[in-house]
Design an enzyme around this catalytic site. Structure first.
Site, PDB file in Angstrom:
ATOM      1  N   SER A 161       0.832  -1.198   0.000  1.00  8.82           N
ATOM      2  CA  SER A 161       0.000   0.000   0.000  1.00  8.82           C
ATOM      3  C   SER A 161       0.873   1.257   0.000  1.00  8.82           C
ATOM      4  O   SER A 161       1.623   1.484  -0.943  1.00  8.82           O
ATOM      5  CB  SER A 161      -0.968  -0.044   1.189  1.00  8.82           C
ATOM      6  OG  SER A 161      -1.959   0.954   1.088  1.00  8.82           O
ATOM      7  N   ASP A 254     -10.265  -3.390  -5.254  1.00 11.29           N
ATOM      8  CA  ASP A 254      -9.415  -2.351  -4.678  1.00 11.29           C
ATOM      9  C   ASP A 254      -9.359  -1.181  -5.649  1.00 11.29           C
ATOM     10  O   ASP A 254      -9.045  -1.383  -6.829  1.00 11.29           O
ATOM     11  CB  ASP A 254      -8.007  -2.923  -4.447  1.00 11.29           C
ATOM     12  CG  ASP A 254      -7.064  -1.962  -3.748  1.00 11.29           C
ATOM     13  OD1 ASP A 254      -7.403  -0.773  -3.566  1.00 11.29           O
ATOM     14  OD2 ASP A 254      -5.960  -2.411  -3.370  1.00 11.29           O
ATOM     15  N   HIS A 284      -8.046  -4.831  -0.613  1.00  7.52           N
ATOM     16  CA  HIS A 284      -6.897  -4.112  -0.072  1.00  7.52           C
ATOM     17  C   HIS A 284      -6.656  -4.570   1.374  1.00  7.52           C
ATOM     18  O   HIS A 284      -7.583  -4.659   2.173  1.00  7.52           O
ATOM     19  CB  HIS A 284      -7.172  -2.603  -0.100  1.00  7.52           C
ATOM     20  CG  HIS A 284      -5.946  -1.778   0.104  1.00  7.52           C
ATOM     21  ND1 HIS A 284      -5.109  -1.447  -0.933  1.00  7.52           N
ATOM     22  CD2 HIS A 284      -5.411  -1.228   1.219  1.00  7.52           C
ATOM     23  CE1 HIS A 284      -4.115  -0.712  -0.468  1.00  7.52           C
ATOM     24  NE2 HIS A 284      -4.264  -0.579   0.831  1.00  7.52           N
TER      25      HIS A 284
END
Length: 314
Positions: A161, A254, A284
């Site tokens: 991320s 996501d 995610h």
């Protein structure tokens, strides 16, 4: 009073994965870190996130040596598995939108990666926003990376991320600094790379579990990184030649999905060896689901295999 235990909410996601394991994971995460968490204050977000991470704080593998340290003034955590087959180092940057997360939040993840890759791993605890805005986060990670590169070590950059954003930027920075040959690979896990908010995934997955498009906008606003900064947003870089071998894993559910798709395509066009894997039932944050979702378990195994292959080179 601030809450750090389970919370209640009423929300239905559209779209939603079908796999039972990942659905159970989503429900567990939402009970500790609610879908609208970014609407709360920073300290509340961090309390919720800490409570969530505690639910996935699995024991370290047998024989794992763990040591907290500082490189410069940057806190790090070193992991050395019982079996080490590579002389090279994995450098890990955690996710959390640059607002939450630490070497503690991703401790079990880092230990499991080091174990599977049979290599030493160092996790970086960079400064967080909004107390510290960009480029503080990059500079902290760059300081740690440089300590290894200047010592002649070779590394594999890994991040999830926000950490994927940092890893991608570090690979570009290493190339610019003349140390590109010492970066054996970059592994980007559902990375945020500065994608166009008009791309399909930002609309299709605007209300996906784990991360919404509004969340992405919030985190960008808090970080205050210019969209044309190459170390912040790798998708803004025109020339990607000379970057290391790359493994990108994205989640279908996501909004950041197309960041990974597009970056993989651009790297391939630049002649970079790149593997792209899109997990069809994942959301995610699926790294934490590796012990309760069949899809996440398989994705984690493939991820670790890629890291191990890179760390075995050089």
């Amino acid at each position: 009073m601030s809450e750090s235990g389970p919370v209640s909410f009423d929300i239905s996601y559209d779209p939603m994965p079908e796999e039972d394991g990942i659905r159970a994971f989503i429900a567990k995460c939402d009970s500790f870190f609610p879908p609208d968490a970014v609407a709360a204050g920073i300290e509340q977000q961090r309390m919720w996130y800490g409570a969530l991470c505690a639910q996935f704080a699995f024991p370290h593998p047998d024989g794992m040596q763990v040591e907290d340290d500082e490189i410069g003034d940057v806190p790090v955590r070193h992991y050395r598995p019982a079996r080490v087959t590579s002389e090279h180092r994995i450098l890990y940057m955690h996710g959390g939108g640059f607002v939450v997360g630490s070497r503690d939040s991703h401790d079990a993840i880092c230990a499991d990666i080091a174990q599977a890759a049979e290599a030493e791993l160092t996790s970086v605890e960079y400064r967080l926003a909004p107390e510290y805005v960009w480029p503080a986060q990059h500079e902290d990670c760059h300081r740690v990376m440089q300590s290894f590169l200047m010592a002649g070590r070779k590394i594999v950059l890994v991040g999830d991320s926000a950490g994927g954003m940092l890893a991608a930027g570090l690979a570009i920075r290493a190339r610019e600094d003349g140390f590109g040959d010492r970066v054996l690979g970059q592994v980007l896990i559902y990375p945020a790379l500065g994608g166009d908010l008009n791309w399909p995934s930002y609309g299709q997955m605007a209300n996906a579990p784990g991360l919404s498009t509004d969340d992405v906008i919030y985190y960008r606003d808090v970080l205050k990184a210019p969209m044309d900064d190459p170390y912040a947003h790798a998708l803004s870089v025109d020339d990607l030649r000379g970057l290391p071998a790359t493994y990108i894993t994205a989640a279908y559910f996501d909004p950041l999905r197309d960041d990974g798709r597009e970056y993989a395509a651009r790297l391939a066009r630049a002649g970079i060896s790149v593997q792209y894997r899109e997990e069809p039932q994942m959301v995610h944050g699926w790294l934490r689901a590796r012990k309760m979702s069949a899809g996440a378990k398989d994705a984690f195994s493939r991820l670790c295999a890629a890291i191990q292959t890179m760390a075995a080179q050089g």
